[in-house]
Write an enzyme that holds these catalytic residues in place. Structure first.
Site, short mmCIF file in Angstrom:
data_model
loop_
_atom_site.label_atom_id
_atom_site.label_comp_id
_atom_site.label_asym_id
_atom_site.label_seq_id
_atom_site.Cartn_x
_atom_site.Cartn_y
_atom_site.Cartn_z
N ARG A 162 -6.21 -21.70 65.68
CA ARG A 162 -6.07 -21.43 64.26
C ARG A 162 -6.63 -20.02 64.09
O ARG A 162 -6.17 -19.11 64.78
CB ARG A 162 -6.77 -22.49 63.40
N LYS A 202 -14.42 -27.42 49.81
CA LYS A 202 -12.98 -27.19 49.53
C LYS A 202 -12.22 -28.48 49.23
O LYS A 202 -11.29 -28.46 48.44
CB LYS A 202 -12.34 -26.44 50.69
C1 LIG Z 1 -12.59 -27.01 56.32
C2 LIG Z 1 -13.45 -26.20 57.18
C3 LIG Z 1 -14.71 -26.68 57.56
C4 LIG Z 1 -15.21 -28.07 57.20
O1 LIG Z 1 -14.50 -29.03 57.90
P1 LIG Z 1 -14.88 -30.59 57.82
O2 LIG Z 1 -14.01 -31.22 58.84
O3 LIG Z 1 -14.55 -31.03 56.42
O4 LIG Z 1 -16.31 -30.71 58.12
C5 LIG Z 1 -15.51 -25.83 58.32
N1 LIG Z 1 -15.10 -24.61 58.69
C6 LIG Z 1 -13.91 -24.11 58.33
C7 LIG Z 1 -13.53 -22.74 58.76
C8 LIG Z 1 -13.04 -24.88 57.57
O5 LIG Z 1 -11.84 -24.40 57.24
#
Ligand SMILES: *Cc1c(COP(=O)(O)O)cnc(C)c1O
Length: 356
Positions: free
Chosen positions: A131, A36
Site C-alpha cells: 500500500r 477514521k
Molecule cells: C486505518 C489505519 C490504521 C488503523 O488500523 P486498525 O486496523 O483500525 O487498527 C493505522 N495506520 C494507518 C496508516 C491506517 O490507515
C-alpha cells in the site's frame, strides 16, 4: 426510539483503550488512537483520551478538523498522505502528517513557512504489503532531500502492513524497520522519536514481544473499538467486543415463497440472484440497507438469518414472523461500523455510563 440507530458504549471503549495502553506500555510501546472508522467522533476520541491516550490520528482532514473544533487535548496526526489540494488545511490543523512523496512534503514546507509553523512528518516505509510507503532503497536519498526543506521536521518513521495484501508483522519486517531507524539516525545525525510499527494487526507481535527493538508506537483503531486483533479477527482477552449495536426496525412481515417468480435478470446491484427453493418462509423487512451499512458485516441475534439487502431494505428470515415495529439489534464488523457511522440516516446514540 429512533431507528436505525447505532448505540455506542463509551465505557467499553474506555476500558478497551486503557487495557491495551497498559499492556503495550510494558513493552515500551505507546498508542495513537485512530478515529477514521468513527468519522472523527469527538465523543469517542474523548473516551480514548479519558483512558490515558495523548495522540490521535485520522486519515481525513475533515475528521481532524471536527475533533479540533471539540478542543480535544491531544496531538493530531494525518495518517494518509496529504492531498496537494488540502495542504494549507493540513498545516493549520495537524501536528504530524504521514508522507511518502517529496512533491507533497515540499508543498507542506512552503505552506508552513508562509504561516510561520514547523510541520512534523512521519515517513512511511514500504515493507511488503504494497500500500503506501517509500521503498527502503530510496530512503537515503529521500531523507537527504527532506532535510533541505526549511519548515519540515522528521519526527519518525512508520510502516503499515496487513491492510492490502494481509502481510503479517513479524520479527523480520519489524527488525528491518528498527534497522532503518538506526541507519537514518547515525547517517544523518537526526533523532527519530517515533518508530510506528503498524495497526491492530501488529498486536499479536507487539504483545508477545518483550524486546520490540526500536518500535515504540502502534496506531490502533479496530482493536480499541471492536476488541479484536485483525490478522484472524480473534477477540483479545479482557476486551469488550460488543461496544456497538446497530438497531433496525421491522416494516414488513409476511409468509412468502423463497423462490421468486417471473423472468429473472439482474437485480438493482447488477447481481444475478440465485434463489434456493426452501418452500414458504417467514420473511421480514427491516428499514436499513446497503446505503447505511455493509449487510454482510452484520451479526444477527439468535433465530434471525440475514438473507439479502437492497439500498433501503434488509431481508431477514426467522422461525416466527417478526412483529411490525420491533427493533432488532445487530453486532457489527469494521466495514458495517464504518458505513453506519458515515450514513446520515443512522442515529448515533451514546448509551449510558452505567454498565461497567
Ligand atoms: C486505518 C489505519 C490504521 C488503523 O488500523 P486498525 O486496523 O483500525 O487498527 C493505522 N495506520 C494507518 C496508516 C491506517 O490507515
Amino acid at each position: 426510539m429512533k431507528a436505525p440507530r447505532l448505540e455506542i458504549n463509551l465505557n467499553k471503549i474506555e476500558h478497551n483503550t486503557k487495557t491495551l495502553i497498559d499492556r503495550l506500555a510494558i513493552n515500551g510501546i505507546s498508542v495513537t488512537g485512530i478515529t477514521k472508522s468513527v468519522l472523527g467522533s469527538a465523543d469517542i476520541a474523548e473516551a480514548f483520551l479519558n483512558a490515558g491516550m495523548t495522540s490521535l490520528g485520522d486519515s481525513r482532514i475533515e475528521n481532524i478538523e471536527n475533533m479540533r473544533h471539540a478542543h480535544l487535548n491531544a496531538t493530531m496526526s494525518l495518517i494518509r498522505s496529504p492531498m496537494l489540494s488540502q495542504v494549507d488545511r493540513i498545516v493549520a490543523n495537524v501536528n504530524t502528517s504521514f508522507n511518502t512523496e517529496l512533491d507533497i512534503i515540499s508543498q507542506l514546507s512552503k505552506s508552513s513557512l508562509k504561516s510561520g509553523r514547523i510541520h512534523g512528518i512521519v515517513l512511511m516505509v514500504e515493507l511488503g504489503d504494497l500500500r503506501e510507503g517509500i521503498l527502503p532503497k530510496d530512503l537515503h536519498e529521500f531523507v537527504r532531500k527532506v532535510l533541505r526543506m526549511p519548515a519540515i521536521l522528521i519526527k519518525g518513521i512508520g510502516t503499515n502492513l496487513a491492510c492490502r495484501n494481509g502481510v503479517s508483522p513479524d520479527n523480520k519486517n519489524m527488525s528491518e524497520l528498527s534497522a532503518i531507524a538506526d541507519y537514518l539516525e547515525s547517517t544523518f545525525g537526526i533523532q527519530l522519536d517515533i518508530v510506528s510499527g503498524g495497526n491492530s494487526a501488529n498486536l499479536d507481535w507487539a504483545l508477545g514481544n518483550k524486546h520490540p527493538g526500536r518500535i515504540n508506537n502502534l496506531r490502533l483503531g479496530e482493536s480499541l473499538l471492536l476488541g479484536c486483533e485483525t490478522l484472524h479477527r480473534r477477540p483479545i482477552d479482557g476486551l469488550h467486543t460488543d461496544v456497538f449495536t446497530l438497531v433496525a426496525e421491522v416494516i414488513e412481515s409476511k409468509i412468502k415463497s423463497s423462490r421468486p417468480w417471473g423472468t429473472i435478470a439482474q437485480n438493482a446491484f447488477g447481481e444475478l440472484p440465485l434463489a434456493i427453493d426452501q418452500g414458504s418462509v417467514a420473511q421480514s423487512i427491516l428499514a436499513i440497507g446497503r446505503q447505511d451499512t455493509d449487510y454482510l458485516g452484520l451479526i444477527a441475534p439468535k433465530g434471525i438469518i440475514i438473507v439479502d439487502a437492497s439500498s433501503d431494505h434488509l431481508i431477514v428470515r426467522s422461525k416466527e414472523l417478526l412483529t411490525i415495529g420491533t427493533q432488532i439489534p445487530f453486532q457489527v464488523n469494521y466495514s458495517a461500523l464504518t458505513l453506519a457511522m458515515t450514513s446520515p440516516f443512522v442515529e448515533k446514540k451514546i448509551v449510558s455510563h452505567a454498565q461497567l
